[in-house]
Scaffold this active site. Structure first.
Site, mmCIF file in Angstrom:
data_model
loop_
_atom_site.group_PDB
_atom_site.id
_atom_site.type_symbol
_atom_site.label_atom_id
_atom_site.label_comp_id
_atom_site.label_asym_id
_atom_site.label_seq_id
_atom_site.Cartn_x
_atom_site.Cartn_y
_atom_site.Cartn_z
ATOM 1 N N LYS A 45 0.797 -1.113 0.027
ATOM 2 C CA LYS A 45 0.029 -0.053 -0.006
ATOM 3 C C LYS A 45 0.871 1.480 -0.183
ATOM 4 C CE LYS A 45 -4.076 -2.136 2.583
ATOM 5 N NZ LYS A 45 -4.438 -2.751 3.710
ATOM 6 N N GLN A 61 -5.755 -2.209 9.741
ATOM 7 C CA GLN A 61 -5.473 -3.669 9.299
ATOM 8 C C GLN A 61 -5.820 -4.602 10.013
ATOM 9 O OE1 GLN A 61 -3.841 -4.120 6.065
ATOM 10 N NE2 GLN A 61 -4.694 -6.150 6.356
ATOM 11 N N ASP A 83 -11.785 2.316 4.144
ATOM 12 C CA ASP A 83 -11.975 0.782 3.651
ATOM 13 C C ASP A 83 -13.566 0.741 3.622
ATOM 14 O OD1 ASP A 83 -9.943 -0.931 3.603
ATOM 15 O OD2 ASP A 83 -9.562 -0.934 5.540
#
Ligand code: NAD
Length: 283
Positions: free
Chosen positions: A53, A97, A120
């Site tokens: 990322k 995460q 997200d």
């Protein structure tokens, strides 16, 4: 033999578009889109993902920062960090995460992320907007799937779409996106009986199960479009999807490979959402 849906190729197009968008935004404002990734504990797969990322952000001209916290971090310490990032004007996207260590309440942490920085798309507010049909941030993997179907001009309207897997991250949101694009949607899961009768109806079949080679050739209709979300590692450490690629590719009209299918799209759509968030912050 099925045509391969090349996630890397689609991703390159999207990332080029994003890089242009970043340039334009930087030219018109003093905003550089910024993404913060938060990683708790040491999960090797998550570390690779977060590193990818960062690289992708740099290539797109975006700012990114990584917060690596030890596994013993308390829930409150994590919530404090999320709060700080929520209030940081240089950060437009926050990614926590998953999975988090067992002593931390995942739901509580995801709800603490500002819905305006929830790139997200996991916050209930953004899930609600998606269900309503007015999404702000569409979660990245489902969004990537739709972008791939669009890139290959695959018609969704009126099609039978079957999704196997009902997770909040993939199964449920991709079902909503296909429904909004006028597919007739069925969600199959571990209690669906018999599952193969449902999957055989699919013009578009999305497998998001997490079991290697679970979808076999006899579960798929001739000519179906097959999207394999699964990421599994076999004993030799090789990546495999949820679909028996060899058998299914002989029947399908289109199929995504693993690796090189859905995977690259997920990061691209994360950058997409971060850019959108930065643009919205400039208004
Ligand atoms: P999950 O474990 O949260 O959900 C799996 C779903 O599969 C469940 O809803 C369950 O009902 C269903 N399932 C399990 N066993 C089944 C069975 N025997 N028959 C029918 N259905 C069954 O998983 P997830 O987070 O949705 O991820 C699914 C897979 O996709 C995993 O392999 C994951 O690594 C992968 N994934 C890939 C990406 C990507 O970027 N490519 C992103 C997210 C997840």
């Amino acid at each position: 033999m099925a045509e391969i849906i090349d996630g890397k190729k689609v991703s390159e197009h999207i990332r080029a578009e994003i890089a242009q968008g970043v340039e334009k935004l930087k030219g018109e404002t003093d905003i550089t889109p910024g993404l913060a990734a938060v990683l708790v504990g040491e999960d090797p797969a998550s570390e690779i993902y977060v590193r990818n990322k960062r690289k992708a952000c740099a290539n797109a001209g975006m700012y990114s920062e990584e917060h690596k916290l030890p596994a013993k971090t308390t829930e409150q310490e994590l919530l404090n960090l999320v709060d700080r990032l929520n209030n940081d004007p240089n950060i437009h996207g926050i990614l926590v995460q998953l999975p988090l260590p067992d002593h931390i309440d995942e739901t509580k942490v995801l709800r603490a992320v500002s819905p305006l920085k929830d790139v997200d798309g996991f916050h209930p507010y953004n899930v609600g907007l998606l269900v309503e049909g007015n999404p702000r941030f569409i979660s990245c993997t489902p969004h990537g799937i739709i972008k791939m179907l669009e890139f290959y001009n695959i018609d969704i309207t009126g099609k039978e779409a079957v999704i196997v897997g009902r997770s909040n991250i993939v199964g449920k949101p991709v079902s909503m996106l296909l429904l909004h694009r006028h597919a007739t949607v069925t969600i199959g899961h571990s209690r669906t009986k018999p599952l193969d009768e449902v999957t055989k109806r699919a013009d578009i079949l999305v497998a998001a199960i997490g079991r290697a080679n679970f979808i076999t050739g006899d579960m798929v209709k001739e000519g179906a479009v097959v999207i394999d979300v699964g990421i599994n590692r076999n004993e030799e450490g090789k990546l495999t999807g949820d679909v028996d690629f060899e058998a299914v590719s002989k029947k399908a009209s289109y199929i995504t490979p693993v690796p090189g299918g859905v995977g690259p799209m997920t990061i691209s759509m994360l950058l997409w959402n971060t850019l959108e968030s930065a643009k919205a912050s400039s208004k």
